[in-house]
Motif scaffolding. Structure first.
Motif, PDB file in Angstrom:
ATOM      1  N   PHE A  51       0.835  -1.202   0.000  1.00 45.78           N
ATOM      2  CA  PHE A  51       0.000   0.000   0.000  1.00 45.78           C
ATOM      3  C   PHE A  51       0.873   1.256   0.000  1.00 45.78           C
ATOM      4  O   PHE A  51       0.617   2.214  -0.734  1.00 45.78           O
ATOM      5  N   LEU A  52       1.924   1.230   0.816  1.00 48.77           N
ATOM      6  CA  LEU A  52       2.850   2.360   0.847  1.00 48.77           C
ATOM      7  C   LEU A  52       3.547   2.530  -0.492  1.00 48.77           C
ATOM      8  O   LEU A  52       3.673   3.655  -1.013  1.00 48.77           O
ATOM      9  N   GLY A  53       3.970   1.413  -1.086  1.00 47.83           N
ATOM     10  CA  GLY A  53       4.651   1.484  -2.375  1.00 47.83           C
ATOM     11  C   GLY A  53       3.758   2.022  -3.478  1.00 47.83           C
ATOM     12  O   GLY A  53       4.214   2.793  -4.347  1.00 47.83           O
ATOM     13  N   SER A  54       2.486   1.633  -3.424  1.00 48.75           N
ATOM     14  CA  SER A  54       1.566   2.127  -4.451  1.00 48.75           C
ATOM     15  C   SER A  54       1.404   3.647  -4.351  1.00 48.75           C
ATOM     16  O   SER A  54       1.246   4.337  -5.362  1.00 48.75           O
ATOM     17  N   GLY A  55       1.460   4.178  -3.123  1.00 46.94           N
ATOM     18  CA  GLY A  55       1.391   5.624  -2.950  1.00 46.94           C
ATOM     19  C   GLY A  55       2.554   6.326  -3.622  1.00 46.94           C
ATOM     20  O   GLY A  55       2.382   7.383  -4.261  1.00 46.94           O
TER      21      GLY A  55
END
Length: 480
Positions: A51-55
């Motif tokens: 989720f953090l990486g997608s941000g």
């Protein structure tokens, strides 16, 4: 535009980090065990990181920021927040894990209630695991017996053993129980209600958790309360518990069976003593005990175990087996073939060198037995070596106990290899005060450094005591 050299450097750095982490896991002193719970936490952790990486990818798509810069920034941030992300994953899973734990505990209780094995519970500041192993060997000679393996002594550890290993033909189930705070043993006894209990010792090993020996006593004797409520008895090592607390307990509890384990101790409470150790001797082949009991008089026992403190464990296990109806002749025969406990004064021969593996010990009594064993196992022309980082969980008695053991080591050790010497300075002072002129004390920052010294300098006929080290040293014998 993607900066290819910079991307290659980033990939190489990530690969090197992965390689080092994997190497650390593969060579760890205690390897990582991937349980179902650990895998669930990992899955949630990876989802949070994704989720953090997608941000970051969204930001890179909408902002004029080079992709390589965003990858580097994400890698740096991910490395910093990884521990917090794991904690967050664990917290998110907590309600689910509590339901799983409750279900597993319920299944274990139901299985025990259905199969109804004879449950023997064992606790103590030290000696519980060895006593458990000895008793399991004795009872196995009479009927199918299951004992919790190794040092498993928590609710979920016991639950897993019950669910996965307990079979209908198991007549006896021996359960080691650890005290991690007031009420912890009482909770374990509700899971596995004992019909017989054994308390091997009450001492300073849990000082940092309980602060006073009286609190340790009360915590351990929660087991006696549970056994008594279940109509059972409790075997107590009379010479390894505080006498004032024991006297107080005896005034209101008639379910205790006392074992006199110290041949030199004053004879008290003889009217309710289950058996008494009259003498204990150690030689190269094991321990010899002479015991006395009201039902059989005086008899000699022999076990291929090492460390005179094991005599206490043998006596407690013998008293328990007698209480369960085994004849002393059968107990004596079983003791003659009892196996050594791994990493608890386990004696191993390796290319002419005698290794005393006491890796799992961290109590003064066992430490002293190991030092005295050096003299017994020393071969002509051989040296007596000790490797130790000292003991833990002694609280305010840390310096006093280490000084006493250092003085004893000075009388029994030719070369002392001290790991992390800064934490046991009193041991070093005690050693130097009693050692002879030829004895040496060497200091090492890590266990590996001390082990490398052993590999380079150990000679045939030496005897080496590994005292309170983690067990990876012994998974493979040292390559001398």
């Amino acid at each position: 535009m993607l900066d290819t050299p910079a991307l290659m450097i980033l990939i190489a750095g990530l690969y090197e980090g992965f390689r080092r982490s994997r190497k650390a896991l593969l060579t760890a002193k205690k390897p990582l065990v991937s349980t179902e719970r650990a895998r669930r936490i990992l899955a949630v952790y990876l989802a949070l990181m994704a989720f953090l990486g997608s941000g970051f990818l969204i930001i890179a798509h909408w902002q004029p920021v080079p992709l390589i810069a965003m990858l580097v920034l994400f890698s740096l941030i991910a490395a910093q927040i990884a521990p917090y992300a794991l904690l967050a994953a664990n917290r998110l899973l907590s309600p689910f894990e509590q339901r799983v734990k409750a279900r597993y505990l319920g299944e274990a209780k139901e299985k025990l209630a259905h199969l109804q094995p004879y449950i023997i519970a064992i606790t103590g500041s030290y000696g519980k695991t060895s006593t458990k192993s000895i008793l399991a060997h004795i009872l196995s000679s009479a009927a199918p017996t299951l004992a919790t393996p190794g040092s498993i002594n928590t609710d979920m550890g016991i639950t897993r053993v019950v669910r996965e290993q307990l079979k209908p033909d198991h007549r006896y189930f021996i359960v080691e129980m650890g005290a991690y705070g007031p009420g912890s043993i009482a909770r374990l006894c509700r899971l596995a209600p004992p019909k017989l209990a054994i308390i091997t010792a009450v001492g300073w090993a849990h000082y940092e958790r309980f602060k006073t020996v009286d609190r340790v006593f009360d915590a351990k004797f929660e087991m006696a309360d549970a056994a008594r409520a279940n109509g059972g008895k409790t075997i107590v090592n009379r010479d390894a518990v505080p006498q004032n607390k024991l006297d107080e307990r005896l005034s209101r509890d008639d379910s205790l069976i006392l074992v006199k384990t110290n041949p030199h101790a004053e004879a008290v409470h003889e009217t309710i003593t289950g058996l008494s150790v009259q003498s204990a001797k150690q030689d190269r082949d094991g321990i010899s005990l002479v015991i006395n009991g009201s039902d059989f008089g005086e008899i000699s026992l022999r076990a291929p175990l090492y460390g005179l403190h094991q005599g206490q464990n043998i006596a407690c296990a013998t008293a328990a087996a007698l209480q369960m109806g085994m004849p002393i002749s059968s107990i004596k025969a079983a003791l003659a073939t009892v196996p050594q406990s791994r990493h608890r004064l386990e004696v191993i021969e390796a290319k002419g060198i005698t290794i005393i593996d006491d890796a799992y010990n961290s109590n003064p009594s066992g430490f002293a037995s190991g030092l005295e064993l050096l003299d017994i196992l020393q071969k002509p022309g051989g040296r007596r070596l000790l490797i130790t980082p000292g003991m833990v969980e002694l609280g305010s008695r840390h310096d006093e106990e280490h000084r006493t053991l250092g003085e004893l080591a000075g009388q029994h050790v030719d070369i002392a290899l001290i790991v992390t010497p800064e934490r046991i300075l009193s041991f070093i002072e005690g050693f130097n005060s009693r050692k002879n002129d030829q004895a040496q004390l060497l200091r090492f920052a890590t266990q590996d450094e001390a082990q490398n010294w052993i590999k380079d300098h150990a000679r045939a006929d030496d005897v080496i005591l590994y005292e309170n080290n983690l067990p990876d040293l012994y998974e493979q014998l040292p390559g001398f």
